[in-house]
Design an enzyme around this catalytic site. Structure first.
Site, PDB file in Angstrom:
ATOM      1  N   GLU A 132      -4.406  -4.598   5.927  1.00 12.28           N
ATOM      2  CA  GLU A 132      -4.800  -3.602   4.918  1.00 12.28           C
ATOM      3  C   GLU A 132      -6.255  -3.776   4.489  1.00 12.28           C
ATOM      4  O   GLU A 132      -6.917  -2.823   4.099  1.00 12.28           O
ATOM      5  CB  GLU A 132      -3.859  -3.664   3.707  1.00 12.28           C
ATOM      6  CG  GLU A 132      -2.485  -3.149   4.092  1.00 12.28           C
ATOM      7  CD  GLU A 132      -1.644  -2.638   2.940  1.00 12.28           C
ATOM      8  OE1 GLU A 132      -2.065  -2.783   1.784  1.00 12.28           O
ATOM      9  OE2 GLU A 132      -0.552  -2.108   3.229  1.00 12.28           O
ATOM     10  N   THR A 160      11.212  -3.457   6.051  1.00  8.06           N
ATOM     11  CA  THR A 160      11.831  -4.133   4.919  1.00  8.06           C
ATOM     12  C   THR A 160      12.902  -3.242   4.292  1.00  8.06           C
ATOM     13  O   THR A 160      14.014  -3.687   4.011  1.00  8.06           O
ATOM     14  CB  THR A 160      10.749  -4.521   3.885  1.00  8.06           C
ATOM     15  OG1 THR A 160       9.709  -5.239   4.559  1.00  8.06           O
ATOM     16  CG2 THR A 160      11.323  -5.365   2.775  1.00  8.06           C
ATOM     17  N   TYR A 203       6.575  -4.230  -0.263  1.00  6.15           N
ATOM     18  CA  TYR A 203       7.992  -4.503  -0.505  1.00  6.15           C
ATOM     19  C   TYR A 203       8.398  -5.856   0.090  1.00  6.15           C
ATOM     20  O   TYR A 203       9.447  -6.390  -0.238  1.00  6.15           O
ATOM     21  CB  TYR A 203       8.857  -3.443   0.188  1.00  6.15           C
ATOM     22  CG  TYR A 203       8.962  -2.094  -0.486  1.00  6.15           C
ATOM     23  CD1 TYR A 203       8.148  -1.714  -1.549  1.00  6.15           C
ATOM     24  CD2 TYR A 203       9.910  -1.173  -0.032  1.00  6.15           C
ATOM     25  CE1 TYR A 203       8.265  -0.455  -2.125  1.00  6.15           C
ATOM     26  CE2 TYR A 203      10.034   0.080  -0.615  1.00  6.15           C
ATOM     27  CZ  TYR A 203       9.213   0.446  -1.657  1.00  6.15           C
ATOM     28  OH  TYR A 203       9.342   1.686  -2.218  1.00  6.15           O
ATOM     29  N   GLY A 204       7.563  -6.346   1.002  1.00  5.86           N
ATOM     30  CA  GLY A 204       7.936  -7.474   1.865  1.00  5.86           C
ATOM     31  C   GLY A 204       8.409  -8.738   1.173  1.00  5.86           C
ATOM     32  O   GLY A 204       9.175  -9.494   1.749  1.00  5.86           O
ATOM     33  N   ASP A 261       7.923   5.126   3.775  1.00  7.99           N
ATOM     34  CA  ASP A 261       7.501   3.721   3.909  1.00  7.99           C
ATOM     35  C   ASP A 261       7.035   3.226   2.540  1.00  7.99           C
ATOM     36  O   ASP A 261       6.727   4.017   1.647  1.00  7.99           O
ATOM     37  CB  ASP A 261       6.365   3.584   4.926  1.00  7.99           C
ATOM     38  CG  ASP A 261       5.859   2.148   5.029  1.00  7.99           C
ATOM     39  OD1 ASP A 261       6.710   1.233   5.120  1.00  7.99           O
ATOM     40  OD2 ASP A 261       4.642   1.929   5.003  1.00  7.99           O
ATOM     41  N   SER A 262       6.942   1.900   2.420  1.00  6.21           N
ATOM     42  CA  SER A 262       6.438   1.317   1.183  1.00  6.21           C
ATOM     43  C   SER A 262       4.968   1.689   0.946  1.00  6.21           C
ATOM     44  O   SER A 262       4.473   1.556  -0.163  1.00  6.21           O
ATOM     45  CB  SER A 262       6.578  -0.204   1.247  1.00  6.21           C
ATOM     46  OG  SER A 262       5.898  -0.690   2.387  1.00  6.21           O
ATOM     47  N   CYS A 288      10.070   1.812   7.461  1.00  2.61           N
ATOM     48  CA  CYS A 288       9.642   0.575   6.808  1.00  2.61           C
ATOM     49  C   CYS A 288      10.689  -0.449   7.193  1.00  2.61           C
ATOM     50  O   CYS A 288      11.877  -0.254   6.907  1.00  2.61           O
ATOM     51  CB  CYS A 288       9.622   0.780   5.287  1.00  2.61           C
ATOM     52  SG  CYS A 288       9.321  -0.707   4.334  1.00  2.61           S
ATOM     53  N   CYS A 333       7.766  -4.944  11.772  1.00  3.33           N
ATOM     54  CA  CYS A 333       6.992  -4.573  10.579  1.00  3.33           C
ATOM     55  C   CYS A 333       6.062  -3.428  10.965  1.00  3.33           C
ATOM     56  O   CYS A 333       5.477  -3.434  12.060  1.00  3.33           O
ATOM     57  CB  CYS A 333       6.177  -5.765  10.077  1.00  3.33           C
ATOM     58  SG  CYS A 333       5.079  -5.350   8.706  1.00  3.33           S
ATOM     59  N   THR A 334       5.932  -2.493  10.049  1.00  2.81           N
ATOM     60  CA  THR A 334       5.130  -1.292  10.308  1.00  2.81           C
ATOM     61  C   THR A 334       3.666  -1.575  10.636  1.00  2.81           C
ATOM     62  O   THR A 334       3.032  -0.818  11.362  1.00  2.81           O
ATOM     63  CB  THR A 334       5.135  -0.406   9.065  1.00  2.81           C
ATOM     64  OG1 THR A 334       4.789  -1.222   7.941  1.00  2.81           O
ATOM     65  CG2 THR A 334       6.475   0.231   8.858  1.00  2.81           C
ATOM     66  N   HIS A 335       3.120  -2.649  10.054  1.00  2.00           N
ATOM     67  CA  HIS A 335       1.684  -2.890  10.201  1.00  2.00           C
ATOM     68  C   HIS A 335       1.302  -3.527  11.539  1.00  2.00           C
ATOM     69  O   HIS A 335       0.169  -3.425  11.976  1.00  2.00           O
ATOM     70  CB  HIS A 335       1.180  -3.817   9.095  1.00  2.00           C
ATOM     71  CG  HIS A 335       1.088  -3.171   7.752  1.00  2.00           C
ATOM     72  ND1 HIS A 335       2.156  -2.542   7.159  1.00  2.00           N
ATOM     73  CD2 HIS A 335       0.052  -3.058   6.893  1.00  2.00           C
ATOM     74  CE1 HIS A 335       1.776  -2.074   5.982  1.00  2.00           C
ATOM     75  NE2 HIS A 335       0.513  -2.374   5.794  1.00  2.00           N
TER      76      HIS A 335
HETATM   77  N1  DGL Z   1       6.295  -1.546   5.447  1.00  2.00           N
HETATM   78  C1  DGL Z   1       6.616  -2.958   5.355  1.00  2.00           C
HETATM   79  C2  DGL Z   1       7.524  -3.361   6.515  1.00  2.00           C
HETATM   80  O1  DGL Z   1       7.566  -2.728   7.541  1.00  2.00           O
HETATM   81  C3  DGL Z   1       5.343  -3.797   5.339  1.00  2.00           C
HETATM   82  C4  DGL Z   1       4.559  -3.669   4.062  1.00  2.00           C
HETATM   83  C5  DGL Z   1       5.323  -4.141   2.850  1.00  2.00           C
HETATM   84  O2  DGL Z   1       5.602  -5.358   2.728  1.00  2.00           O
HETATM   85  O3  DGL Z   1       5.642  -3.297   2.012  1.00  2.00           O
HETATM   86  O4  DGL Z   1       8.206  -4.334   6.424  1.00  2.00           O
END
Ligand code: DGL
Length: 285
Positions: free
Chosen positions: A158, A75, A42-43, A10-11, A73, A190-192
């Site tokens: 975060e 993205t 990364y978004g 993941d990012s 991830c 999205c992971t979050h």
């Molecule tokens: N992990 C990213 C996603 O699932 C979210 C965090 C990022 O923007 O890097 O899209």
């Protein structure tokens, strides 16, 4: 030769919400997690940049002995996975595999929708890639997709602001257009966002099924391993867990625990940056 590990990339921290579900469903395998925290988020980055970073991460995990990698991830799955599968893998590690999290979510959404109206929330990059919509269209062209980028949610989560009224208000505002379109399934792309799962469910109401990307990805991985015994038999079952970050391991361990649900032991620092050209020219000798 790999060492039978499953890599999870993941990012940053968010992929731990995906790993958590994978671990809960199929705990017997050995996993290596890599978070590129030094370069996240990364978004909002370009497709080219996300591909470049993702290919470095994948190279790192293959060099550590992974047979199979999950880009946990959204993205990276949306912007880079296809090119990794079509260009990078055949040229460098043709026997190994990289799977993402778009397809698992989309398959569950297609099964769940009754009125063929599906919502997708994600980062700006994920939403503007149109990947979820394109995959859904392949499964069923009748399904209408309504997307909403929610760029403020990742930084709020975060910062640990997930239960603040400000975050709830922003979430309500993001979801209003999707509610007015009458979607009966919402993909958390999205992971979050699983951190806010209950809030998403409450806002969307009981007639909308909210797809948890971690649960969908875990089920798809377990199913993939059943369907691919040639891969499954190459995997180690020593229940090893390793965690790497490209940034400060101490901070990663502290913050990561919130996403993983328990503290992370022995986080190590990963240096991906020397892999710049390896990603383009193949594995190093
Ligand atoms: N992990 C990213 C996603 O699932 C979210 C965090 C990022 O923007 O890097 O899209």
């Amino acid at each position: 030769m790999g060492q039978g590990l499953i890599g999870i990339f993941d990012s940053g921290f968010g992929g731990l919400t995906i790993f958590r579900e994978i671990e809960a469903l199929i705990p017997g395998y050995s996993y290596v997690y890599l978070g590129d925290s030094a370069r996240n988020p990364y978004g909002n980055r370009s497709k080219e940049t996300v591909f470049h970073y993702t290919s470095q991460a994948v190279s790192f995990l293959f060099e550590r002995g992974c047979e199979l990698i999950i880009t946990a991830c959204s993205t990276a799955s949306a912007l880079a996975l296809r090119r990794i599968q079509q260009e990078y893998l055949p040229a460098t590690y043709p026997e190994r595999r990289v799977l993402g999290m778009v397809h698992p979510c989309v398959e569950e959404a297609q099964r769940a929708t009754r009125n063929n109206r599906v919502g997708v929330v994600g980062t700006r990059g994920t939403v503007s890639s149109g990947s979820f919509g394109a995959e859904l269209f392949k499964l069923d062209p009748e399904i209408k997709v309504f997307q909403q980028a929610c760029p403020l949610l990742v930084p709020l989560i975060e910062e640990g602001w997930d239960s603040k009224p400000e975050t709830r208000m922003i979430l309500r505002k993001y979801l209003r257009p999707l509610k007015s379109r009458g979607v009966d399934v919402l993909i958390l792309g999205c992971t979050h966002y699983p951190v806010l799962l209950k809030d998403f469910e409450r806002n969307m109401g009981k007639n909308c099924r909210v797809i948890h990307p971690g649960e969908a990805t875990a089920r798809a991985l377990a199913d993939y391993l059943v369907r691919h015994p040639e891969m499954e038999t190459r995997l180690a079952r020593s229940r090893k867990r390793e965690f790497f970050t490209t940034d400060d391991p101490k901070r990663f361990g502290e913050l990561g625990g919130r996403f993983f649900g328990r503290s992370l032991a022995n986080v190590e620092r990963a240096d991906l940056f020397y892999l710049e050209s390896a990603a383009l020219t193949g594995p190093r000798a």
